[in-house]
Design an enzyme around this catalytic site. Structure first.
Site, PDB file in Angstrom:
ATOM      1  N   ASP A   1      44.526  49.318  37.185  1.00 49.31           N
ATOM      2  CA  ASP A   1      45.247  50.017  36.109  1.00 49.31           C
ATOM      3  C   ASP A   1      45.669  51.373  36.657  1.00 49.31           C
ATOM      4  O   ASP A   1      44.793  52.523  36.554  1.00 49.31           O
ATOM      5  CB  ASP A   1      44.588  50.244  34.640  1.00 49.31           C
ATOM      6  CG  ASP A   1      44.449  48.801  34.251  1.00 49.31           C
ATOM      7  OD1 ASP A   1      45.563  47.900  34.211  1.00 49.31           O
ATOM      8  OD2 ASP A   1      43.294  48.513  33.495  1.00 49.31           O
TER       9      ASP A   1
ATOM     10  N   GLU B   1      47.364  53.761  32.046  1.00 49.74           N
ATOM     11  CA  GLU B   1      47.518  52.877  30.823  1.00 49.74           C
ATOM     12  C   GLU B   1      47.475  54.353  29.859  1.00 49.74           C
ATOM     13  O   GLU B   1      46.726  54.946  29.775  1.00 49.74           O
ATOM     14  CB  GLU B   1      46.147  52.322  30.489  1.00 49.74           C
ATOM     15  CG  GLU B   1      46.091  50.933  31.075  1.00 49.74           C
ATOM     16  CD  GLU B   1      45.105  50.079  30.655  1.00 49.74           C
ATOM     17  OE1 GLU B   1      45.673  48.818  30.085  1.00 49.74           O
ATOM     18  OE2 GLU B   1      44.032  50.070  30.821  1.00 49.74           O
TER      19      GLU B   1
ATOM     20  N   HIS C   1      39.569  47.628  38.526  1.00 52.54           N
ATOM     21  CA  HIS C   1      38.795  46.341  37.656  1.00 52.54           C
ATOM     22  C   HIS C   1      38.744  45.534  38.853  1.00 52.54           C
ATOM     23  O   HIS C   1      39.577  44.524  39.242  1.00 52.54           O
ATOM     24  CB  HIS C   1      39.389  45.750  36.686  1.00 52.54           C
ATOM     25  CG  HIS C   1      39.734  46.457  35.378  1.00 52.54           C
ATOM     26  ND1 HIS C   1      38.849  46.442  34.290  1.00 52.54           N
ATOM     27  CD2 HIS C   1      40.819  47.412  35.219  1.00 52.54           C
ATOM     28  CE1 HIS C   1      39.736  47.293  33.350  1.00 52.54           C
ATOM     29  NE2 HIS C   1      40.578  47.749  33.761  1.00 52.54           N
TER      30      HIS C   1
END
Length: 453
Positions: free
Chosen positions: A231, A234, A245
């Site tokens: 990510d 965000e 992740h």
């Protein structure tokens, strides 16, 4: 984080499909981006974007009958995975009129709610090289930069830009029953191992399908689709986070049962190791009128450093910079009891953060930055989206979360949004005109993609 909650609201159908329909021609909007060698020395690439298959009309191959309506499959057309894949076709998209997607030069604007012939909420798109292949980025020892406008995104919304380890062709080569491929936005996966995908690995996810109680358009099946996810961004106008992740998987991988969840049996780290300036103790860094002023566009710079400063080295650090009004803004530093003054993501930061917040270190258990870097080395797809959160109202980004925890406990207070905010029905009504704009995407060696006055 909870990207599986992305849905479209339509009286047509909302589903993944593996056959190809002929009712609407699929024309991919062009989007330029740049490859740089030094500041101000960049080459323009003529890319395209494609809408994810989950937003498209799924209907019979020889007609107009929906294979999926609301949050339920047609039992006669889709009694099982194989029959459904044979009976159902995925059609082309009216990007602007139906989905609120507008591409102009190097700029991509994604509207939150679009009221065309049918109401649509949110979107998810992928950057392409050709009409049948996603572009594969390899970010090791590279810098990735883009401009963003989040000024209209309130509590509960998320303009997300990230990398997922998807197949370049959308899974066509590996799964012969997938006849649609990247041209129609198939093959999605992320670290949440989403089970709301209607088709996974070329087969319909009809087994065990359970309609969601709080959404008229989505549900979950027995299968999920896992892969490592970075990510890069965000955010809304209140808060922002960047989060690796890692997953133990090699590319997009089907999961079932406990494999789809976090913990010791899961294939991925759904929580990741996040750097949210507010959560990390600096509550005056990001927001309206603050150091990074979200009432105006700004540039987001992310640097993926390796241990030996080569594109084949081991990922060792992920740094963040901002540029606004010609000024380079260094990332905020952590100010949390038990944490040193970190300003980037390293394995040491992640370990210290998990300890300080009392969280299980699934990040390390899934291989940490080394595993994230292994994903980068294979190639990852750029995802651009806007969404609201039917699972947790986006409170994990911009409010107190978990809501039953003491807000004074380290790591719980993530933003100033109320714990009652972010309910999709409320946001879709009050913020129907919200949008996010991504522009001027650039990639190149460290220090090559941005300038300052």
């Amino acid at each position: 984080m909870h990207r599986s909650a992305l849905v479209a609201l339509s009286t047509l159908a909302v589903a993944y499909a593996q056959q190809v329909g002929t009712q609407t021609a699929e024309v991919h909007p062009p989007l330029t981006w740049q490859t740089c060698t030094a500041p101000g020395s960049c080459t323009t690439n003529n890319g395209k974007v494609v809408l994810d298959a989950n937003w498209r009309w799924l209907h019979t191959t020889d007609g107009y009958t929906n294979c999926y309506t609301g949050n339920t499959w047609d039992a006669s057309l889709c009694p099982d995975a194989e029959t459904c894949a044979a009976n159902c076709a995925l059609d082309g998209a009216d990007y602007t009129g139906t989905y609120g997607v507008t591409a102009t030069g190097s700029s991509l604007k994604l509207n939150f709610v679009t009221n065309g012939a049918n109401k649509n909420v949110g979107s998810r798109l992928y950057l392409m090289d050709t009409d049948t292949s996603y572009h594969m980025f390899k970010p090791l020892n590279q810098e990735f930069t883009f401009d963003v406008d989040v000024s209209t995104l309130p509590c509960g919304l998320n303009g997300a830009l990230y990398f997922s380890e998807m197949d370049a062709d959308g899974g066509m080569a590996r799964f012969p029953t997938n006849k649609a491929g990247a041209k129609y936005g198939t093959g999605y996966c992320d670290s949440q191992c989403p089970r709301d995908l209607k088709f996974i690995n070329g087969m319909a996810n009809v087994e065990g399908w359970t309609p969601d109680s709080n959404s008229a358009n989505s549900g979950t099946g027995n299968m999920g689709s896992c892969c490592s996810e970075m990510d890069v961004w965000e955010a809304n106008s209140m808060d922002a986070a960047y989060t690796p992740h890692p997953c133990s998987t090699d590319g997009q991988t089907e999961c079932t049962d406990d494999q789809c969840t976090g913990g010791t049996t899961g294939l991925c780290d759904p929580a990741g190791c996040d750097f949210n300036s507010f959560r990390m103790g600096d509550e005056t860094f990001y927001g309206s009128g603050l150091t990074v002023d979200t009432t105006q566009p700004f540039t987001v710079v992310t640097q993926f450093l390796t241990s030996d400063n080569t594109t084949s080295g081991t990922l060792s650090e992920i740094r963040r910079l901002y540029v606004q009004n010609g000024q380079v803004i260094q990332n905020s530093k952590t100010s949390v009891a038990g944490l040193d003054a970190y300003d980037s993501i390293t394995d040491d930061f992640c370990s210290a953060q998990k300890t300080a917040f009392g969280d299980d270190n699934l990040f390390a258990a899934q291989g940490g930055l080394q595993q994230m870097g292994a994903s980068f080395a294979k190639g990852v797809v750029l995802v651009l989206s806007i969404w609201d959160d039917y699972a947790a109202n986006m409170l994990w980004l911009d409010s107190d979360y978990p809501t039953d925890a003491d807000a004074s406990s380290p790591g719980v207070h993530r933003g100033n949004c109320a714990t009652t905010s972010g309910v999709p029905a409320d946001v879709e009504s009050s913020a129907a005109n919200a949008y996010v704009t991504y522009s001027n995407i650039k990639v190149g060696p460290i220090g090559s993609t941005f300038t300052s006055s």
